[in-house]
Design a protein around this motif. Structure first.
Motif, PDB file in Angstrom:
ATOM      1  N   GLN A   1      38.998  98.454 -14.417  1.00 48.88           N
ATOM      2  CA  GLN A   1      37.921  97.490 -14.207  1.00 48.88           C
ATOM      3  C   GLN A   1      38.176  96.592 -13.006  1.00 48.88           C
ATOM      4  OE1 GLN A   1      37.054  95.152 -17.668  1.00 48.88           O
ATOM      5  NE2 GLN A   1      35.280  94.143 -16.743  1.00 48.88           N
ATOM      6  N   SER A   2      39.426  96.237 -12.773  1.00 49.40           N
ATOM      7  CA  SER A   2      39.780  95.358 -11.644  1.00 49.40           C
ATOM      8  C   SER A   2      40.898  95.975 -10.815  1.00 49.40           C
ATOM      9  CB  SER A   2      40.199  93.981 -12.159  1.00 49.40           C
ATOM     10  OG  SER A   2      39.149  93.356 -12.869  1.00 49.40           O
ATOM     11  N   LEU A   3      40.840  97.285 -10.678  1.00 49.96           N
ATOM     12  CA  LEU A   3      41.883  97.983  -9.931  1.00 49.96           C
ATOM     13  C   LEU A   3      41.280  99.177  -9.189  1.00 49.96           C
ATOM     14  CD1 LEU A   3      44.968  98.121  -9.382  1.00 49.96           C
ATOM     15  CD2 LEU A   3      45.138  99.661 -11.342  1.00 49.96           C
ATOM     16  N   ALA A   4      41.541  99.264  -7.890  1.00 53.19           N
ATOM     17  CA  ALA A   4      41.014 100.376  -7.088  1.00 53.19           C
ATOM     18  C   ALA A   4      41.939 100.635  -5.910  1.00 53.19           C
ATOM     19  CB  ALA A   4      39.603 100.062  -6.588  1.00 53.19           C
ATOM     20  N   GLU A   5      41.961 101.881  -5.460  1.00 56.38           N
ATOM     21  CA  GLU A   5      42.744 102.238  -4.278  1.00 56.38           C
ATOM     22  C   GLU A   5      41.833 102.793  -3.198  1.00 56.38           C
ATOM     23  OE1 GLU A   5      47.179 103.299  -6.069  1.00 56.38           O
ATOM     24  OE2 GLU A   5      46.023 104.829  -4.999  1.00 56.38           O
ATOM     25  N   ALA A   6      42.049 102.346  -1.961  1.00 57.09           N
ATOM     26  CA  ALA A   6      41.271 102.821  -0.815  1.00 57.09           C
ATOM     27  C   ALA A   6      42.195 103.560   0.140  1.00 57.09           C
ATOM     28  CB  ALA A   6      40.593 101.662  -0.103  1.00 57.09           C
ATOM     29  N   THR A   7      41.716 104.695   0.639  1.00 57.25           N
ATOM     30  CA  THR A   7      42.494 105.505   1.573  1.00 57.25           C
ATOM     31  C   THR A   7      41.736 105.628   2.890  1.00 57.25           C
ATOM     32  OG1 THR A   7      43.406 106.776  -0.251  1.00 57.25           O
ATOM     33  CG2 THR A   7      43.633 107.722   1.944  1.00 57.25           C
ATOM     34  N   PHE A   8      42.446 105.475   3.988  1.00 57.95           N
ATOM     35  CA  PHE A   8      41.860 105.556   5.325  1.00 57.95           C
ATOM     36  C   PHE A   8      42.683 106.523   6.172  1.00 57.95           C
ATOM     37  CE2 PHE A   8      41.365 101.315   3.574  1.00 57.95           C
ATOM     38  CZ  PHE A   8      40.020 101.032   3.732  1.00 57.95           C
ATOM     39  N   GLU A   9      42.015 107.250   7.049  1.00 62.39           N
ATOM     40  CA  GLU A   9      42.685 108.111   8.022  1.00 62.39           C
ATOM     41  C   GLU A   9      42.504 107.485   9.400  1.00 62.39           C
ATOM     42  OE1 GLU A   9      44.596 110.579   7.262  1.00 62.39           O
ATOM     43  OE2 GLU A   9      44.076 110.537   5.118  1.00 62.39           O
ATOM     44  N   LEU A  10      43.582 106.935   9.964  1.00 56.63           N
ATOM     45  CA  LEU A  10      43.508 106.173  11.211  1.00 56.63           C
ATOM     46  C   LEU A  10      44.518 106.714  12.224  1.00 56.63           C
ATOM     47  CD1 LEU A  10      43.456 102.595   9.596  1.00 56.63           C
ATOM     48  CD2 LEU A  10      41.487 103.992  10.238  1.00 56.63           C
TER      49      LEU A  10
ATOM     50  N   ARG B   1      46.988 103.846   2.560  1.00 58.37           N
ATOM     51  CA  ARG B   1      46.502 103.716   1.181  1.00 58.37           C
ATOM     52  C   ARG B   1      46.806 102.312   0.692  1.00 58.37           C
ATOM     53  NH1 ARG B   1      48.655 105.831  -3.947  1.00 58.37           N
ATOM     54  NH2 ARG B   1      50.400 106.679  -2.727  1.00 58.37           N
ATOM     55  N   VAL B   2      45.781 101.635   0.202  1.00 56.69           N
ATOM     56  CA  VAL B   2      45.901 100.230  -0.209  1.00 56.69           C
ATOM     57  C   VAL B   2      45.367 100.080  -1.627  1.00 56.69           C
ATOM     58  CG1 VAL B   2      45.397  97.837   0.393  1.00 56.69           C
ATOM     59  CG2 VAL B   2      45.467  99.577   2.196  1.00 56.69           C
ATOM     60  N   ARG B   3      46.109  99.351  -2.460  1.00 56.35           N
ATOM     61  CA  ARG B   3      45.680  99.090  -3.839  1.00 56.35           C
ATOM     62  C   ARG B   3      45.110  97.668  -3.909  1.00 56.35           C
ATOM     63  NH1 ARG B   3      50.170 100.575  -7.695  1.00 56.35           N
ATOM     64  NH2 ARG B   3      49.415 102.637  -7.087  1.00 56.35           N
ATOM     65  N   PHE B   4      43.902  97.552  -4.441  1.00 53.94           N
ATOM     66  CA  PHE B   4      43.219  96.269  -4.560  1.00 53.94           C
ATOM     67  C   PHE B   4      43.091  95.871  -6.031  1.00 53.94           C
ATOM     68  CE2 PHE B   4      41.858  98.077  -0.567  1.00 53.94           C
ATOM     69  CZ  PHE B   4      41.834  96.997   0.302  1.00 53.94           C
ATOM     70  N   THR B   5      43.260  94.578  -6.296  1.00 49.09           N
ATOM     71  CA  THR B   5      43.139  94.075  -7.662  1.00 49.09           C
ATOM     72  C   THR B   5      42.140  92.921  -7.708  1.00 49.09           C
ATOM     73  OG1 THR B   5      44.988  92.548  -7.293  1.00 49.09           O
ATOM     74  CG2 THR B   5      45.508  94.701  -8.253  1.00 49.09           C
ATOM     75  N   GLY B   6      41.702  92.581  -8.920  1.00 47.83           N
ATOM     76  CA  GLY B   6      40.794  91.458  -9.102  1.00 47.83           C
ATOM     77  C   GLY B   6      39.464  91.671  -8.409  1.00 47.83           C
ATOM     78  N   THR B   7      38.913  90.597  -7.844  1.00 48.77           N
ATOM     79  CA  THR B   7      37.620  90.678  -7.168  1.00 48.77           C
ATOM     80  C   THR B   7      37.684  91.548  -5.922  1.00 48.77           C
ATOM     81  OG1 THR B   7      38.113  88.623  -5.969  1.00 48.77           O
ATOM     82  CG2 THR B   7      36.868  88.427  -8.030  1.00 48.77           C
ATOM     83  N   ALA B   8      38.870  91.691  -5.329  1.00 52.01           N
ATOM     84  CA  ALA B   8      39.022  92.541  -4.145  1.00 52.01           C
ATOM     85  C   ALA B   8      38.739  93.997  -4.473  1.00 52.01           C
ATOM     86  CB  ALA B   8      40.426  92.391  -3.562  1.00 52.01           C
ATOM     87  N   ALA B   9      39.024  94.390  -5.721  1.00 59.38           N
ATOM     88  CA  ALA B   9      38.757  95.774  -6.133  1.00 59.38           C
ATOM     89  C   ALA B   9      37.264  96.059  -6.126  1.00 59.38           C
ATOM     90  CB  ALA B   9      39.340  96.016  -7.528  1.00 59.38           C
ATOM     91  N   ARG B  10      36.475  95.094  -6.561  1.00 53.95           N
ATOM     92  CA  ARG B  10      35.024  95.279  -6.518  1.00 53.95           C
ATOM     93  C   ARG B  10      34.521  95.254  -5.077  1.00 53.95           C
ATOM     94  NH1 ARG B  10      31.298  91.558 -10.245  1.00 53.95           N
ATOM     95  NH2 ARG B  10      32.367  92.862 -11.787  1.00 53.95           N
TER      96      ARG B  10
END
Length: 328
Positions: free
Chosen positions: A272-281, A245-254
């Motif tokens: 608006q500039s905050l998102a979290e991505a989850t991966f199953e690896l 699980r990774v939290r992205f901010t700024g332009t990386a969130a978009r």
């Protein structure tokens, strides 16, 4: 053994000159290959439109002859023709190899099938679209790719001469090649490593030789290339399921909302500039480099081990730059 691109012209000449009297065994003897290779070559030539016909000869065996009948013309819509020509740009890394030569033949047939109006449309549109050329150059790996393909098709042990990233010298050993994979213009072979007694992946770029043996192996009935690489962020796989699980901010969130990096990817928009991505690896080796490319715009939430690894990498980079500043 001659490569496929070398065999095919000779095979067609033998069939044409044989006038319907050349069978599989005689063709195999003339080309110094197995009967199965001849059958596979004939099937490949038929797939690209060569009208090879068969009949029963005087000796009661199947013989081959070339038909002059042409295939019906294929009609493409404008967008279909454009899509096919754009695909052509994506495989330039394989120029000079049997795969590249086969693709050139296939695209030439497509070009001939495109009508004059569609051709004029392509002449206008293709210069207006750019396709980035990213990948390896396999011009010097033609025979290696041919050997690997044969080993995969016929379940035959293959000796490879390979130099890994951590090796100082190339090493030769035998493998059981199961399948081939492509990632960002580079080819990989996955199979059984006899010395290490485990399934591994080898990058074709790092092979300097490949030789198919007569030793047959039994491919695992449950092996599926798609399933094997499902847990890999790209090519590297592992044994255990790992939630990243990774939290992205700024332009990386978009960016992470626009780009799908893995089939398991789930994105939660937190602002608006905050998102979290989850991966199953099943391995974090490749995703670690990808996360580092975002710098301070990406923060690993879990697993803790990956968070520690990235923190250590960033600390080492900071120390390196600090030392350079001190030495100025």
């Amino acid at each position: 053994m001659a490569t496929r691109s070398e065999r095919h012209p000779r095979l067609l000449l033998l069939i044409a000159n044989g006038e319907g009297k050349q069978g599989v065994e005689s063709l195999a003897a003339a080309l110094r290959v197995s009967s199965k290779t001849v059958r596979r070559d004939i099937a490949s030539l038929r797939d690209v439109g060569v009208a090879i016909q068969e009949q029963i000869g005087d000796n009661g065996q199947k013989c081959y002859w070339l038909s002059k009948e042409s295939l019906p013309q294929i009609k493409f819509a404008y967008d279909e023709a454009l899509a096919m020509m754009l695909c052509r740009s994506g495989i330039r890394a394989f120029d000079g190899t049997p795969l590249g030569e086969a693709s050139e033949t296939a695209f030439e047939k497509i070009t001939q099938a495109i009508g004059p109006m569609e051709r004029r449309f392509l002449e206008r549109m293709l210069p207006r679209i750019h396709v980035a050329q990213v990948g390896s150059d396999y011009a010097a790996h033609g025979e290696i790719l041919d050997a690997l393909t044969l080993g995969i098709e016929e379940n035959r042990a293959t000796f490879i001469t390979y130099r890994s990233n951590r090796s100082t010298e190339p090493v030769t050993y035998d493998i059981f090649p199961y399948a081939m994979a492509e990632h960002r213009g580079s080819l990989y072979v996955v199979g059984w490593h006899n010395d290490e007694e485990q399934v591994k992946t080898w990058k074709v770029d790092r092979m300097s030789d490949a030789e198919v043996t007569e030793i047959r192996f039994e491919r695992p009935a449950d092996f599926n290339a798609q399933e094997h690489f499902r847990g890999a962020f790209a090519i590297v796989t592992g044994d255990e399921s790992i939630t990243v699980r990774v939290r992205f901010t700024g332009t990386a969130a978009r960016y992470i909302q626009e780009k799908r990096m893995h089939s398991s990817q789930q994105v939660e928009v937190l602002g608006q500039s905050l998102a979290e991505a989850t991966f199953e690896l099943t391995s974090t080796m490749e995703i670690k480099s990808w996360i580092l490319s975002f710098g301070a715009s990406a923060e690993v939430i879990e697993p803790e081990t990956l968070r520690d690894e990235i923190q250590a990498e960033l600390a080492a980079a900071t120390a390196l730059y600090a030392a350079q500043e001190t030495n100025k």
